[in-house]
Design an enzyme around this catalytic site. Structure first.
Site, PDB file in Angstrom:
ATOM      1  N   GLN A 123      -1.334  -6.719  -7.231  1.00 26.50           N
ATOM      2  CA  GLN A 123       0.122  -6.589  -7.268  1.00 26.50           C
ATOM      3  C   GLN A 123       0.829  -7.931  -7.293  1.00 26.50           C
ATOM      4  OE1 GLN A 123       0.005  -4.664  -3.278  1.00 26.50           O
ATOM      5  NE2 GLN A 123       1.822  -5.912  -2.833  1.00 26.50           N
ATOM      6  N   CYS A 129       3.028  -2.291  -3.594  1.00 27.22           N
ATOM      7  CA  CYS A 129       1.835  -1.538  -3.194  1.00 27.22           C
ATOM      8  C   CYS A 129       2.031  -0.039  -3.384  1.00 27.22           C
ATOM      9  CB  CYS A 129       1.487  -1.848  -1.740  1.00 27.22           C
ATOM     10  SG  CYS A 129       2.836  -1.532  -0.572  1.00 27.22           S
ATOM     11  N   GLU A 189      -0.739   1.359 -18.944  1.00 29.85           N
ATOM     12  CA  GLU A 189      -0.685  -0.067 -18.599  1.00 29.85           C
ATOM     13  C   GLU A 189      -0.639  -0.925 -19.864  1.00 29.85           C
ATOM     14  OE1 GLU A 189      -0.633  -3.098 -15.727  1.00 29.85           O
ATOM     15  OE2 GLU A 189      -1.159  -1.052 -15.170  1.00 29.85           O
ATOM     16  N   ASP A 217       1.744  17.073  -0.281  1.00 35.49           N
ATOM     17  CA  ASP A 217       1.534  16.223   0.888  1.00 35.49           C
ATOM     18  C   ASP A 217       0.467  16.840   1.787  1.00 35.49           C
ATOM     19  OD1 ASP A 217       3.336  14.344   0.159  1.00 35.49           O
ATOM     20  OD2 ASP A 217       4.954  15.040   1.454  1.00 35.49           O
ATOM     21  N   ASP A 241      -0.264   1.380   8.464  1.00 34.39           N
ATOM     22  CA  ASP A 241       0.289   0.208   9.121  1.00 34.39           C
ATOM     23  C   ASP A 241      -0.671  -0.945   8.882  1.00 34.39           C
ATOM     24  OD1 ASP A 241       1.313  -1.737  10.747  1.00 34.39           O
ATOM     25  OD2 ASP A 241       0.976  -0.675  12.634  1.00 34.39           O
ATOM     26  N   ASP A 268       3.673   0.528   6.510  1.00 33.45           N
ATOM     27  CA  ASP A 268       4.319  -0.436   5.620  1.00 33.45           C
ATOM     28  C   ASP A 268       3.509  -0.808   4.390  1.00 33.45           C
ATOM     29  OD1 ASP A 268       2.306  -1.894   6.872  1.00 33.45           O
ATOM     30  OD2 ASP A 268       3.692  -3.063   8.115  1.00 33.45           O
ATOM     31  N   HIS A 269       2.408  -0.097   4.142  1.00 33.18           N
ATOM     32  CA  HIS A 269       1.559  -0.466   3.003  1.00 33.18           C
ATOM     33  C   HIS A 269       1.008   0.785   2.334  1.00 33.18           C
ATOM     34  CE1 HIS A 269      -0.811  -2.993   0.479  1.00 33.18           C
ATOM     35  NE2 HIS A 269      -1.962  -2.737   1.044  1.00 33.18           N
ATOM     36  N   ASN A 288      -7.515  -1.146  -2.384  1.00 34.40           N
ATOM     37  CA  ASN A 288      -6.299  -1.919  -2.160  1.00 34.40           C
ATOM     38  C   ASN A 288      -5.822  -2.512  -3.485  1.00 34.40           C
ATOM     39  OD1 ASN A 288      -4.204  -3.027  -0.714  1.00 34.40           O
ATOM     40  ND2 ASN A 288      -5.464  -4.368   0.547  1.00 34.40           N
TER      41      ASN A 288
END
Length: 320
Positions: A123, A129, A189, A217, A241, A268-269, A288
């Site tokens: 990224q 992310c 892409e 979900d 987190d 947060d990720h 990741n």
């Protein structure tokens, strides 16, 4: 200048000699193509040596995972989190719950072996992310439907997805990304290349490869439901987190920090659950978006127990 650096290094608690630190700092800059001048070089070197001391101390404690110097070693932790952690909750999303069907699950699952997962992406210095997580799950579901592995455009989401609070490199949410794809579709892409910064939206409806009919979900906080989803559906978008100091320098092993948030507003990720295993303890296998020079060639493992770092709190996948 040399004496000034020594004094500053002692002040911040760095326990390496000037000569040894100089060699390590030079090697780091050479490896990661860093160029700093004057006082900035001195300051970045202090940050680097502080991080090195933290890594060495952590590894000496015998944790379930190890740390290593990587491309983030010249950043303070606050700099790192402000640049690379960009997931923001979307409390107003139109969520369709996933109702797991009890099946006999294998002890180990790795969707890379089935062709569902594109290679590790990067990224860059952009808090996107959330876009990479959403696209990773979409790529898996598209492969499941078509048997074609296509790399879809994170940049389109960064530039064009403004719903649900999505703000390009300043953060966003995977469910909000799915809502955009449901309405507009997504380009590949190759047609809409990644730039690692927000740009004007260049969406071209004629180049859309696919849309989705919605998303589901996973029941929040349910390890068993997450286990069934990852084992049967394919790669699952997940929030976590990632603010603990150690995640910045994760190298290998099963991530299990001493303190980690589990509530949605602490996550947060955005990452991608691509499998799981049981040895030496139950873990999730995660993809990741920080390049192959972080973690286990871009991947990491995180403990399953106790909904570690909120991995099961806010997870979802698109419906094709």
């Amino acid at each position: 200048m040399k004496s000034v650096i020594i004094v500053l290094a002692l002040f911040v608690g760095v326990c390496v000699s000037y000569e040894a630190g100089e060699d390590l700092w030079a090697a780091f800059k050479n490896t990661y193509d860093r160029t700093y001048e004057g006082i900035e070089d001195s300051m970045r070197r202090i940050v680097f040596e502080n991080n090195l001391q933290y890594i060495e101390k952590f590894n000496a404690e015998g944790n379930s995972y190890t740390l290593a110097v990587n491309k983030f070693a010249d950043l303070t932790h606050s700099e790192f989190t402000s640049i690379y952690l960009g997931r923001k909750p979307n409390p107003e999303g139109k969520r369709e719950p996933y109702y797991p069907v009890q099946t006999t699950a294998n002890d180990t699952v790795d969707w890379r072996d089935k062709g569902y997962v594109t290679g590790i992406k990067d990224q860059g210095q952009c808090g996107s992310c959330w876009a990479f997580s959403a696209i990773g799950s979409l790529e898996g579901q598209y492969f499941n439907k078509t048997h074609k592995l296509v790399s879809f455009s994170e940049q389109e989401l960064v530039d064009c997805s403004k719903n649900g609070g999505n703000a390009g490199c300043q953060g966003g949410d995977m469910d909000a990304a799915f809502e955009y794809i449901e309405k507009n579709g997504i380009e590949s892409e190759s047609d809409y290349k990644y730039r690692a910064k927000k740009h004007k939206c260049e969406y071209d409806a004629s180049k859309v490869v696919t849309k989705i009919s919605g998303y589901k979900d996973i029941p929040s906080g349910s390890i068993s439901a997450m286990h069934l989803a990852v084992g049967s559906v394919g790669p699952i978008s997940a929030a976590m987190d990632a603010s603990h100091d150690s995640f910045q320098f994760y190298s290998e092993g099963i991530y299990h920090p001493r303190k980690c948030g589990k509530k949605d507003n602490q996550l947060d990720h955005g990452v991608l659950a691509i499998g799981y295993g049981v040895t030496p303890q139950a873990y999730w296998l995660m993809k990741n978006s920080w390049g192959t020079d972080w973690g286990m060639d871009g991947y990491f493992k995180i403990a399953q127990k106790e909904n570690e770092c909120g991995i099961c709190t806010s997870s979802s996948y698109p419906i094709m």
